[in-house]
Design an enzyme around this catalytic site. Structure first.
Site, PDB file in Angstrom:
ATOM      1  N   TYR A 294      -4.566   3.480   8.103  1.00  0.00           N
ATOM      2  CA  TYR A 294      -5.956   2.665   8.132  1.00  0.00           C
ATOM      3  C   TYR A 294      -6.748   3.176   9.584  1.00  0.00           C
ATOM      4  O   TYR A 294      -6.433   4.336  10.123  1.00  0.00           O
ATOM      5  CB  TYR A 294      -5.944   1.222   7.930  1.00  0.00           C
ATOM      6  CG  TYR A 294      -5.244   0.690   6.695  1.00  0.00           C
ATOM      7  CD1 TYR A 294      -5.694   1.279   5.402  1.00  0.00           C
ATOM      8  CD2 TYR A 294      -4.068   0.159   6.786  1.00  0.00           C
ATOM      9  CE1 TYR A 294      -5.217   0.896   4.298  1.00  0.00           C
ATOM     10  CE2 TYR A 294      -3.341  -0.227   5.736  1.00  0.00           C
ATOM     11  CZ  TYR A 294      -3.911   0.035   4.390  1.00  0.00           C
ATOM     12  OH  TYR A 294      -3.463  -0.211   3.146  1.00  0.00           O
TER      13      TYR A 294
ATOM     14  N   LYS B  92       0.665   3.472  -2.954  1.00  0.00           N
ATOM     15  CA  LYS B  92      -0.701   4.283  -3.079  1.00  0.00           C
ATOM     16  C   LYS B  92      -0.408   5.618  -2.724  1.00  0.00           C
ATOM     17  O   LYS B  92      -1.169   6.589  -3.321  1.00  0.00           O
ATOM     18  CB  LYS B  92      -1.919   4.035  -2.207  1.00  0.00           C
ATOM     19  CG  LYS B  92      -2.290   2.550  -2.135  1.00  0.00           C
ATOM     20  CD  LYS B  92      -3.227   1.954  -1.074  1.00  0.00           C
ATOM     21  CE  LYS B  92      -3.620   0.635  -1.325  1.00  0.00           C
ATOM     22  NZ  LYS B  92      -4.470   0.008  -0.114  1.00  0.00           N
TER      23      LYS B  92
ATOM     24  N   TYR C  57      -3.579  -2.732 -10.228  1.00  0.00           N
ATOM     25  CA  TYR C  57      -3.735  -2.314  -8.714  1.00  0.00           C
ATOM     26  C   TYR C  57      -2.794  -3.591  -7.967  1.00  0.00           C
ATOM     27  O   TYR C  57      -1.936  -3.021  -7.206  1.00  0.00           O
ATOM     28  CB  TYR C  57      -4.955  -2.321  -8.120  1.00  0.00           C
ATOM     29  CG  TYR C  57      -5.057  -2.317  -6.779  1.00  0.00           C
ATOM     30  CD1 TYR C  57      -4.878  -1.122  -5.995  1.00  0.00           C
ATOM     31  CD2 TYR C  57      -5.272  -3.681  -5.927  1.00  0.00           C
ATOM     32  CE1 TYR C  57      -4.767  -1.290  -4.667  1.00  0.00           C
ATOM     33  CE2 TYR C  57      -5.338  -3.556  -4.569  1.00  0.00           C
ATOM     34  CZ  TYR C  57      -5.130  -2.532  -4.040  1.00  0.00           C
ATOM     35  OH  TYR C  57      -5.097  -2.346  -2.446  1.00  0.00           O
TER      36      TYR C  57
ATOM     37  N   VAL D 204       1.128  -3.623   4.040  1.00  0.00           N
ATOM     38  CA  VAL D 204       1.091  -4.849   4.464  1.00  0.00           C
ATOM     39  C   VAL D 204       2.205  -5.942   4.377  1.00  0.00           C
ATOM     40  O   VAL D 204       2.711  -6.832   5.028  1.00  0.00           O
ATOM     41  CB  VAL D 204      -0.134  -5.834   4.223  1.00  0.00           C
ATOM     42  CG1 VAL D 204      -1.236  -5.249   4.989  1.00  0.00           C
ATOM     43  CG2 VAL D 204      -0.388  -6.110   2.857  1.00  0.00           C
TER      44      VAL D 204
ATOM     45  N   SER E 258       0.814  -1.282  -0.028  1.00  0.00           N
ATOM     46  CA  SER E 258      -0.198  -0.016  -0.082  1.00  0.00           C
ATOM     47  C   SER E 258       0.852   1.213  -0.072  1.00  0.00           C
ATOM     48  O   SER E 258       0.157   2.264  -0.438  1.00  0.00           O
ATOM     49  CB  SER E 258      -0.993  -0.065   1.114  1.00  0.00           C
ATOM     50  OG  SER E 258      -2.011  -0.768   1.016  1.00  0.00           O
TER      51      SER E 258
HETATM   52  N1  GLU Z   1      -2.374  -5.130  -2.109  1.00  0.00           N
HETATM   53  C1  GLU Z   1      -3.046  -5.278  -0.757  1.00  0.00           C
HETATM   54  C2  GLU Z   1      -4.594  -5.322  -0.715  1.00  0.00           C
HETATM   55  O1  GLU Z   1      -5.093  -5.023  -1.544  1.00  0.00           O
HETATM   56  C3  GLU Z   1      -2.484  -3.921   0.035  1.00  0.00           C
HETATM   57  C4  GLU Z   1      -2.855  -3.767   1.494  1.00  0.00           C
HETATM   58  C5  GLU Z   1      -1.852  -2.869   2.300  1.00  0.00           C
HETATM   59  O2  GLU Z   1      -0.812  -2.931   1.933  1.00  0.00           O
HETATM   60  O3  GLU Z   1      -2.397  -2.539   3.189  1.00  0.00           O
HETATM   61  O4  GLU Z   1      -4.943  -6.021   0.135  1.00  0.00           O
END
Ligand code: GLU
Length: 310
Positions: free
Chosen positions: A245, A69, A193, A263, A66
């Site tokens: 988050y 992003k 993605y 993650v 993530s």
């Molecule tokens: N590719 C992971 C997902 O979509 C990213 C989640 C993350 O890094 O928090 O679940």
């Protein structure tokens, strides 16, 4: 503080954390991520003069997940400007990264660009008008340009692993598609993605890529603007409010810096005007954020006096 003092603090923190056993749990919902050695730990800081202070596994590539992003948001804002905010909000979510329930309440408009639904909407915007391969190429070129490192690539095994098991993300994307929030075929958007989440980078490369956010939007090596200062400020604001988050409040409380976790166990944090920082420790806490990564940043911000709150 001098470069050698900064290096001393970075080494000290890595040494202190090396012996910790309370490392959290490595993410396993993407099977390929579960294979990572939980004992890995890397820390890299690039200061405002371009000096690098690194420790541990700072040169070992890991799955940025993530953290990508932050960079897709930057690209999408470059492409659509404020029009982006019609498709995605910019408020903290207070829910898990892959929450579905909030999306239903909010009629398919994700709360912010860093929860999965929001990032999928951002990816869809980058994809519009392109083939998936071109969109992915654009994202990868941007990362390489920012980090000044052309060796950065995608871990195809991680991308394939997530593609096979990403049922939740398919659910989120289909849900948004039903509201007309996604323009492209769900498979195409998710393909891009999953692949940008699977970009592999080291702490050093990531800290390099974050420099523009620490320098009011400028690449300090060339002096060229990557984004206007106002936009850098706003991206930092969204990182502070939404970057972890439902652990974002806790991160702001403990570290006091804008940051974005993944993650894979990485975190990119920005000390505006001062430094770009990346840390990696694969074990996660219950909110999906690197446990030792947060601790390392807490120690660093305390010892360097880098909190944005003084
Ligand atoms: N590719 C992971 C997902 O979509 C990213 C989640 C993350 O890094 O928090 O679940």
């Amino acid at each position: 503080m001098s470069a050698s003092q900064l290096q001393r603090v970075v080494t000290e923190i890595a040494d202190e954390l090396r012996t910790r056993t309370d490392r959290g749990t490595v993410a396993s919902y993407i099977p390929e991520l579960a294979r990572v050695d939980a004992k890995s730990f890397g820390l890299a800081v690039i200061d405002r003069d371009g000096n690098a202070a690194v420790a541990g596994d700072a040169d070992e590539p890991f799955s940025i997940q993530s953290i990508s992003k932050v960079f897709t948001l930057t690209l999408a804002l470059g492409k659509a400007g404020d029009r982006l905010w019609k498709r995605v909000g910019r408020e903290p979510s207070g829910t898990a990264f892959n929450s579905i329930v909030q999306l239903e309440y909010e009629k398919g408009i994700p709360r912010n660009p860093f929860i999965n639904a929001g990032a999928i909407a951002v990816t869809d915007l980058i994809l519009s008008g392109h083939q998936p391969k071109e969109a992915l190429g654009e994202i990868l070129r941007f990362m390489r340009f920012l980090a000044d490192d052309h060796s950065i690539g995608i871990d195809e095994a991680v991308a394939a692993s997530e593609q096979r098991t990403g049922y939740r993300n398919f659910a989120l994307a289909n849900y948004m598609k039903s509201y007309g929030v996604l323009e492209n075929p769900v498979d195409f958007t998710l393909g891009v993605y999953f692949h940008h989440c699977a970009i592999a980078m080291s702490c050093r490369q990531l800290a390099m890529a974050g420099r523009f956010l620490a320098r009011s939007g400028r690449n300090p090596a060339t002096g060229h603007a990557v984004v206007p200062p106002e936009r850098a400020k706003r991206i930092n604001a969204i990182m502070l409010m939404c970057g972890h988050y439902d652990g974002s409040g806790e991160f702001a409380y403990r570290v006091g810096l804008p940051g974005k976790s993944g993650v894979g166990g990485g975190i990119l944090a920005i000390a505006p005007g001062t430094a770009s920082i990346a840390v990696w420790s694969p074990g996660l806490d219950v909110t999906g954020n690197s446990r030792l990564g947060q601790l390392a940043l807490e120690l660093l911000s305390k010892r360097m006096g880098w909190s944005i709150f003084g």
